[in-house]
Design an enzyme around this catalytic site. Structure first.
Site, short mmCIF file in Angstrom:
data_model
loop_
_atom_site.label_atom_id
_atom_site.label_comp_id
_atom_site.label_asym_id
_atom_site.label_seq_id
_atom_site.Cartn_x
_atom_site.Cartn_y
_atom_site.Cartn_z
N GLU A 60 -40.32 -5.72 -11.73
CA GLU A 60 -38.89 -5.84 -11.43
C GLU A 60 -38.16 -4.51 -11.64
O GLU A 60 -37.24 -4.19 -10.88
CB GLU A 60 -38.25 -6.94 -12.28
CG GLU A 60 -38.67 -8.35 -11.88
CD GLU A 60 -40.05 -8.74 -12.40
OE1 GLU A 60 -40.60 -8.02 -13.28
OE2 GLU A 60 -40.60 -9.76 -11.96
N HIS A 129 -37.53 -20.33 -16.18
CA HIS A 129 -37.15 -20.51 -14.78
C HIS A 129 -35.81 -21.23 -14.67
O HIS A 129 -35.54 -21.90 -13.68
CB HIS A 129 -38.21 -21.29 -14.01
CG HIS A 129 -39.57 -20.69 -14.08
ND1 HIS A 129 -40.39 -20.84 -15.16
CD2 HIS A 129 -40.25 -19.91 -13.20
CE1 HIS A 129 -41.52 -20.19 -14.95
NE2 HIS A 129 -41.46 -19.61 -13.77
#
Lengths: 337, 410
Positions: A60, A129
């Site tokens: 990322e 998540h």
């Protein structure tokens, strides 16, 4: 007009911008050939080629770091972080680099970058998540932060973000991807095809950044919400019978303070809600602004409803999520105060 | 149990600490001219040994020897010498200006002048460097006005960055010099993104990333190598190994790998080590890497072996962690002296001309300083506006900043 899900609306927004502007490039983990784990980029690689839409390594800080370099070069990168929970390796790049290029170079370099990331719970995603890290971005000078609550806004805000000359973070409530969700997890799932905000206009249009929208006009109490919680607020108003004015903030930075102040001065009461953890959340900023700007119009303490100050649990998801019952209680208490 | 011996925890240590005798016997220095110059399209696997050697052109006698010699003309070499001398004089004056309280902070290049000045000459107009704080030679070698650098250092009314940035964190798009962050390693991966963008746009421009030995330990270094390798980005990945990261010797970042260049091998990136105090070698290797990038052959990693002869910054005192005489013992010598000797041997320079050039260079630095000080220094004279705090964060100032600017009374 055929109705679209939020996923289809986002894909349409990307498609419109890739068609209009050769500088727009789209990449991220699983974003290219496969079209993203939530399918937001499906078909874009086939249509625009691998140079405009491609798969990225699972890295990322690299995704955002390279996108900053691309934006500085003159492209308009629109990258995806697969889940907002995965953005932390990129946080340094966003907070100390993307947000500051224009400022520290006195405009010599700029960073017209869009970072999209699915946010929030409601899909049994557990701790990794389900997070809502918007306050970690709103606290950073130099970023803009957007949270859409429906397909029409998702597309229009996305196009506005891509056309914006500065970095924009878009947190897409993943529980809203396929349908409006009011927090009643035990009821049948509804789809955007049955909702008027699934009626997404074709082609190019913009929902301007920094403009809130009153989703439900009301006289009794103002509810400040964004993302999934807009739908929860509407359900709570319906179920309590309280004539709440529900404001969908849409953009957290820059914030449409005028709409908030006008409403709270009218109703004299305010409930601030979000799914993210309570302490130092964006709600704290909203409550402070209401206090600073509307104190002499207030008839009750400003209330907050938020996620508990714990990690997002897996099995107890619906005890964690601030659903219509909790919001409804806050509305009643605020009316009775 | 087969082995019950207690486990040992390993912390690398430099050879010598203050009070000891400097010892660089562990730094293996190959003879100048002894390392091959492969074709730019050589298979990375076939040139792995270049990551463990040191490419050198200037020998002890000052001659340019071997396959990497000959990349620069007489005029370019004398200009290069002048750039290095300018950078050294600039550093000396700004170091002194900091001690005089005219700025809060300065970082000098002493001993490393060849790396950035020679590298700049291997790039073309339009290429973009993503420098650290110790590559001001990129600006000087490209003709960026010294007075603008000083205006930035003094944070005065003419500061191109309006007082917002720490001294020496320059920015000049026009001179291919990306805004320096001040954080370490973050820009290494941004440079790869810039290079990817150039390739996506079917441009001809290339990028150059810069990092120090210490910050190669950051994950952004690894990220940059992943992306550069995956997308064959047109980029030169520069690692300046000056042996010291503030007080931490390079072995703490390098760990068990033989060299920093060796980090590139696992990524299939051609990786070379070069004598960073050899102006000719730096230029030749940079040119080789630039040609690779421009020919769609992808990234090259270069480790410049050099020595930080000065302190890390004006806030640092190296005598606390390394022998005072270590700099004199550094086996690759001084870059200015080495190029000077080479030019004398070449018959295009002399001690007299050198002395004269030193005086000219110092005069030009002092003249620039005088002009910059006329526009103010950190604590006296012209200053950037308080409005500059609020302006230019976003293209359009959002309402909350307008309110705060009003509160500040500006």
């Amino acid at each position: 007009m055929p109705r679209k899900t939020m996923i289809e609306a986002i894909r349409d927004g990307l498609d419109v911008m890739m068609e209009r502007d050769k500088r727009v490039v789209v990449y991220g983990e699983d974003v290219g050939y496969f079209g993203g784990v939530f399918r937001c980029t499906a078909g874009l690689q086939a249509k625009y080629g691998k140079e405009r839409c491609f798969d990225a390594p699972i890295n990322e800080s690299g995704i955002v770091g390279t996108a900053i370099g691309m934006a500085a070069y003159g492209l308009r990168p629109c990258v995806e972080i697969q889940f907002a929970d995965y953005m932390y390796p990129a946080y340094d790049q966003l907070t100390q680099e993307a947000s500051r290029l224009r400022y520290r170079s006195a405009g010599d370099f700029t960073c017209p970058l869009v970072v999209r990331m699915p946010t929030g719970g409601g899909i049994f995603g557990g701790q990794t998540h389900s997070q809502s890290p918007e306050a970690l971005f709103t606290h950073v000078a130099g970023l803009k932060v957007v949270v859409p609550s429906n397909p029409v806004d998702a597309k229009g805000l996305l196009i506005a973000a891509i056309e914006d000359p500065d970095p924009v973070i878009i947190l897409e409530p993943k529980r809203l991807y396929n349908g409006p969700f009011d927090g009643h997890h035990d009821r049948p799932v509804t789809s955007w095809s049955k909702h008027e905000l699934g009626e997404v206009p074709d082609g190019h249009y913009v929902v301007p950044l920094g403009k809130a929208l009153i989703r439900r006009p009301g006289a009794a109490v103002t509810v400040l919400a964004y993302g999934t919680m807009v739908h929860v607020a509407l359900a709570a108003a319906e179920e309590t019978g309280i004539d709440a004015e529900v404001i969908d903030l849409r953009t957290l930075v820059p914030l449409d303070l005028d709409t908030i102040v006008e409403s709270v001065k009218k109703t004299g009461r305010c409930v601030v809600i979000h799914e993210a953890t309570m302490t130092s959340g964006y709600g704290a900023e909203l409550v402070t602004l209401v206090q600073e700007n509307c104190f002499y119009h207030l008839e009750a303490p400003v209330a907050r409803v938020a996620g508990w100050d714990t990690p997002y649990p897996h099995a107890q998801e619906w005890d964690y999520f601030p659903g219509p019952a909790r919001v409804g209680r806050a509305l009643i208490e605020t009316m009775e105060a | 149990m087969a082995n019950s011996a207690p486990l040992k925890f390993h912390v690398p240590e430099p050879e010598v600490r203050p009070g000891g005798t400097p010892d660089f016997s562990n730094v293996v220095i190959p003879e100048a001219g002894s390392v091959e110059r492969p074709p730019v399209d050589a298979e990375p696997e076939s040139i792995r040994k270049l990551a463990f050697s040191i490419i050198r052109v200037l020998n002890r006698d000052g001659e340019a020897v071997g396959p990497w010699a000959g990349s620069l003309t007489d005029e370019e070499l004398t200009a290069g010498l002048r750039h290095m001398m300018t950078l050294r004089a600039f550093d000396a004056r700004m170091q002194m200006a900091q001690r005089q309280g005219k700025t809060s902070f300065y970082m000098q290049h002493l001993g490393e002048e060849a790396v950035s000045t020679a590298f700049r000459k291997a790039l073309a107009k339009g290429d973009m460097n993503f420098p650290t704080y110790r590559q001001a030679g990129l600006l000087i070698a490209d003709g960026y006005p010294m007075v603008d650098m000083m205006n930035q250092i003094f944070s005065n009314e003419r500061d191109p960055l309006r007082g917002r940035q720490l001294p020496v964190m320059y920015s000049s798009r026009e001179h291919g010099f990306f805004t320096i962050s001040g954080n370490l390693a973050t820009q290494f991966v941004q440079a790869v993104g810039w290079a990817m963008a150039s390739a996506i746009s079917k441009d001809t421009r290339i990028a150059a990333a810069w990092i120090g030995d210490g910050s190669t330990a950051e994950s952004d270094f690894h990220s940059a190598l992943v992306f550069a390798s995956t997308y064959k980005a047109p980029i030169i990945l520069n690692v300046v190994n000056n042996q010291w990261a503030i007080s931490t010797f390079q072995g703490i970042a390098r760990g068990g790998s033989g060299t920093f260049a060796a980090r590139g091998i696992g990524f299939g990136i051609p990786s070379l080590r070069v004598d960073g105090n050899d102006f000719l070698a730096v230029h030749a290797v940079a040119k080789w890497a630039a040609e690779r990038a421009r020919s769609n052959l992808g990234p090259t990693l270069i480790e410049y072996v050099t020595y930080r002869a000065g302190a890390h910054s004006t806030s640092d005192d190296p005598s606390a962690y390394r022998p005072k005489t270590e700099s004199d013992a550094w086996p690759l010598g001084d870059p200015i002296l080495r190029l000077k000797n080479h030019l004398i041997l070449r018959g295009i320079w002399s001690d007299e001309r050198h002395k004269q050039a030193e005086a000219e260079v110092m005069d030009s630095v002092i003249a620039a300083q005088k002009e910059a000080e006329g526009h103010g220094t950190l604590h006296s004279g012209g200053k950037p506006s308080v409005r500059d705090i609020f302006e230019g964060l976003y293209e359009e100032m959002p309402p909350h900043l307008r309110r705060q600017r009003q509160q500040a009374g500006v």
